[in-house]
Design a protein around this motif. Structure first.
Motif, mmCIF file in Angstrom:
data_model
loop_
_atom_site.group_PDB
_atom_site.id
_atom_site.type_symbol
_atom_site.label_atom_id
_atom_site.label_comp_id
_atom_site.label_asym_id
_atom_site.label_seq_id
_atom_site.Cartn_x
_atom_site.Cartn_y
_atom_site.Cartn_z
ATOM 1 N N LEU A 99 -65.108 50.809 -39.473
ATOM 2 C CA LEU A 99 -63.942 50.425 -38.685
ATOM 3 C C LEU A 99 -63.996 48.965 -38.287
ATOM 4 O O LEU A 99 -65.075 48.407 -38.068
ATOM 5 C CB LEU A 99 -63.893 51.231 -37.381
ATOM 6 C CG LEU A 99 -63.755 52.747 -37.447
ATOM 7 C CD1 LEU A 99 -63.931 53.322 -36.053
ATOM 8 C CD2 LEU A 99 -62.408 53.124 -38.011
ATOM 9 N N GLN A 102 -59.596 46.784 -34.572
ATOM 10 C CA GLN A 102 -58.302 47.424 -34.354
ATOM 11 C C GLN A 102 -58.325 48.913 -34.665
ATOM 12 O O GLN A 102 -57.314 49.589 -34.566
ATOM 13 C CB GLN A 102 -57.224 46.728 -35.196
ATOM 14 C CG GLN A 102 -56.927 45.308 -34.715
ATOM 15 C CD GLN A 102 -55.871 44.620 -35.539
ATOM 16 O OE1 GLN A 102 -55.899 44.684 -36.780
ATOM 17 N NE2 GLN A 102 -54.934 43.949 -34.890
ATOM 18 N N GLY A 103 -59.506 49.412 -35.023
ATOM 19 C CA GLY A 103 -59.624 50.827 -35.345
ATOM 20 C C GLY A 103 -59.158 51.175 -36.744
ATOM 21 O O GLY A 103 -59.014 52.351 -37.082
ATOM 22 N N LYS A 104 -58.948 50.180 -37.569
ATOM 23 C CA LYS A 104 -58.527 50.419 -38.952
ATOM 24 C C LYS A 104 -59.716 50.899 -39.776
ATOM 25 O O LYS A 104 -60.801 50.332 -39.703
ATOM 26 C CB LYS A 104 -57.966 49.131 -39.558
ATOM 27 C CG LYS A 104 -57.521 49.284 -41.008
ATOM 28 C CD LYS A 104 -57.016 47.966 -41.558
ATOM 29 C CE LYS A 104 -56.623 48.091 -43.025
ATOM 30 N NZ LYS A 104 -56.166 46.791 -43.588
ATOM 31 N N ALA A 197 -60.287 60.064 -30.765
ATOM 32 C CA ALA A 197 -59.500 59.351 -31.775
ATOM 33 C C ALA A 197 -58.013 59.487 -31.490
ATOM 34 O O ALA A 197 -57.254 58.514 -31.563
ATOM 35 C CB ALA A 197 -59.824 59.883 -33.169
ATOM 36 N N LEU A 200 -57.062 57.454 -27.983
ATOM 37 C CA LEU A 200 -57.015 55.997 -27.982
ATOM 38 C C LEU A 200 -55.770 55.464 -28.677
ATOM 39 O O LEU A 200 -55.378 54.316 -28.475
ATOM 40 C CB LEU A 200 -58.268 55.419 -28.649
ATOM 41 C CG LEU A 200 -59.567 55.546 -27.851
ATOM 42 C CD1 LEU A 200 -60.680 54.768 -28.528
ATOM 43 C CD2 LEU A 200 -59.406 55.033 -26.422
ATOM 44 N N GLN A 201 -55.129 56.313 -29.485
ATOM 45 C CA GLN A 201 -53.901 55.904 -30.152
ATOM 46 C C GLN A 201 -52.659 56.439 -29.435
ATOM 47 O O GLN A 201 -51.536 56.184 -29.847
ATOM 48 C CB GLN A 201 -53.901 56.420 -31.605
ATOM 49 C CG GLN A 201 -55.079 55.946 -32.429
ATOM 50 C CD GLN A 201 -55.129 54.450 -32.583
ATOM 51 O OE1 GLN A 201 -54.095 53.819 -32.721
ATOM 52 N NE2 GLN A 201 -56.317 53.870 -32.552
ATOM 53 N N LEU A 361 -64.110 59.197 -37.002
ATOM 54 C CA LEU A 361 -63.275 58.122 -36.463
ATOM 55 C C LEU A 361 -63.466 57.993 -34.955
ATOM 56 O O LEU A 361 -63.661 56.894 -34.430
ATOM 57 C CB LEU A 361 -61.808 58.379 -36.788
ATOM 58 C CG LEU A 361 -60.800 57.407 -36.177
ATOM 59 C CD1 LEU A 361 -61.067 55.978 -36.656
ATOM 60 C CD2 LEU A 361 -59.378 57.825 -36.524
ATOM 61 N N LEU A 365 -64.855 54.822 -32.954
ATOM 62 C CA LEU A 365 -64.022 54.169 -31.946
ATOM 63 C C LEU A 365 -64.748 54.053 -30.614
ATOM 64 O O LEU A 365 -64.486 53.132 -29.828
ATOM 65 C CB LEU A 365 -62.716 54.942 -31.762
ATOM 66 C CG LEU A 365 -61.695 54.794 -32.888
ATOM 67 C CD1 LEU A 365 -60.530 55.754 -32.678
ATOM 68 C CD2 LEU A 365 -61.178 53.360 -32.982
ATOM 69 N N ILE A 368 -66.533 50.843 -30.801
ATOM 70 C CA ILE A 368 -65.578 49.743 -30.631
ATOM 71 C C ILE A 368 -65.193 49.594 -29.164
ATOM 72 O O ILE A 368 -65.162 48.489 -28.609
ATOM 73 C CB ILE A 368 -64.315 49.969 -31.479
ATOM 74 C CG1 ILE A 368 -64.644 50.008 -32.979
ATOM 75 C CG2 ILE A 368 -63.263 48.902 -31.183
ATOM 76 C CD1 ILE A 368 -65.125 48.710 -33.557
ATOM 77 N N GLU A 369 -64.912 50.724 -28.521
ATOM 78 C CA GLU A 369 -64.505 50.686 -27.113
ATOM 79 C C GLU A 369 -65.615 50.113 -26.224
ATOM 80 O O GLU A 369 -65.341 49.370 -25.267
ATOM 81 C CB GLU A 369 -64.120 52.091 -26.650
ATOM 82 C CG GLU A 369 -63.662 52.186 -25.201
ATOM 83 C CD GLU A 369 -62.403 51.399 -24.900
ATOM 84 O OE1 GLU A 369 -62.185 51.091 -23.714
ATOM 85 O OE2 GLU A 369 -61.639 51.068 -25.841
#
Length: 375
Positions: A99, A102-104, A197, A200-201, A361, A365, A368-369
């Motif tokens: 990832l 941006q979580g892509k 997942a 967060l979206q 995912l 994430l 990432i967070e």
């Protein structure tokens, strides 16, 4: 004096974090846009974005359209400034993905690998991770770490997986796992990871219960931007609520659990363990498959309505089955509606956004967070 200094530091840190998250969420923006939307002074915003540019975490991308004055410079997050990996461990497979900020999802792999107790298993996964990172030309200084999803109770107070029927584990210190990898490791239960997942979206403030319909049934409650863990880190274990008193035997040894009726395994076993083949047969209106699906969705509707009555929030259907449910939501909603006491006209049941690798995912994430919280 000291108290005021600490307060000012925290205010500056909060402003910096809000600015970065706004840019991350909205793509290409300008300093005046940020200042207006976040109700901050333009000098405050400009000073922070200047620092981000100097760090290389932000980049200028030309000028935006004029709104009557001087054209503002466009700003965008360098999404590959840092990267993270997510890994989902199950009894027979391992999923791994890469990832950006941006979580892509930059790459995703899933391979067969039976779970084995002992250090050797995790050292093998560590080697596979290195190969995965090499394949994607990941510079290690940009790599934040690894999020790992487990099908079991992840107890953060005891720093251990305290139970996993799927893996045959009753006690596994997290240190035993993390010490096999040369990177920071973060852990989540698989249903919690799937919910994370989704959450967060989601829109700000969205609250929902994530019902994971995989080879075992689990769940997680996401509210106010975070997961609810529960007193013993077992919040959301919907798979073991009694649906049919003295009903079918569950793997836990009790009778009538939701898991016995709504696991993905129940559908897959009718096609030699292949869930995709079950849904392919369902499209051809195969009688045996339709009968099984009718009973499955009856039980699922009952469970969804029960959860909604208790929690008063949307129910998101995830896991293996959740990835196939989009075409059947109207049919499922009709069954739920028949049981709903309040006659709610707006469906509160949804299919998951992520059709594959949701647990991996969510685990990634989380890494990432953790980084974003420090920006």
């Amino acid at each position: 004096m000291t108290k005021k200094q600490i307060t000012n530091i925290e205010v500056k840190k909060n402003n910096r974090n809000r600015i970065f998250r706004y840019i991350l969420k909205n793509g290409i923006v300008s300093n005046p846009d940020i200042a207006y939307q976040l109700q901050m002074s333009l000098p405050t915003v400009t000073q922070n974005t200047k620092e981000f540019l100097e760090r290389g975490i932000l980049q200028e991308v030309g000028e935006l359209a004029s709104t009557g004055g001087r054209r503002a410079k466009g700003l965008k997050v360098c999404a590959d400034f840092r990267l993270a990996a997510g890994m989902d461990i199950t009894g027979n497979h391992v999923s791994m993905l890469l990832l950006d900020l941006q979580g892509k999802i930059l790459d995703f792999v899933r391979f067969s690998k039976s779970y084995e107790k002992g250090k050797g298993y995790y050292l093998e996964l560590a080697d596979m991770l290195e190969q995965f990172l090499d394949k994607n030309n990941v510079e290690r200084e940009r790599f934040l770490g690894l999020g790992i999803s487990f099908p079991g109770i992840v107890n953060f107070q005891k720093n251990a997986i305290t139970y996993s029927h799927v893996l045959g584990v009753e006690w596994l210190p997290l240190e035993e796992v993390s010490s096999s990898f040369p990177y920071p490791c973060f852990f989540l239960n698989d249903a919690n990871a799937g919910a994370y997942a989704e959450g967060l979206q989601a829109e700000d403030g969205e609250e929902f219960f994530y019902l994971s319909l995989s080879n075992t049934v689990g769940g997680a409650l996401f509210a106010k931007g975070e997961l609810s863990q529960g007193k013993n880190f077992r919040c959301g274990e919907a798979g073991h609520m009694t649906l049919v008193p003295e009903g079918d035997l569950c793997y836990c040894g009790k009778k009538g659990c939701l898991d016995a009726y709504c696991s993905a395994k129940r559908l897959a076993d009718s096609k030699g363990g292949k869930l995709e083949e079950f849904f392919c047969a369902l499209k051809t209106e195969e009688a045996e498959g339709e009968a099984l699906w009718e009973d499955y969705t009856e039980k699922l509707a009952l469970a969804v309505n029960n959860l909604h009555m208790i929690l008063d929030c949307d129910i998101v259907l995830g896991g293996y089955v959740g990835s196939y449910l989009e075409p059947y939501l109207d049919m499922l909603w009709k069954k739920i509606y028949e049981r709903n006491t309040f006659g709610e006209s707006m469906p509160f049941v949804k299919a998951c956004r992520y059709k594959k690798g949701a647990a991996a995912l969510g685990a990634g994430l989380r890494v990432i967070e953790n980084f974003l919280e420090t920006v």
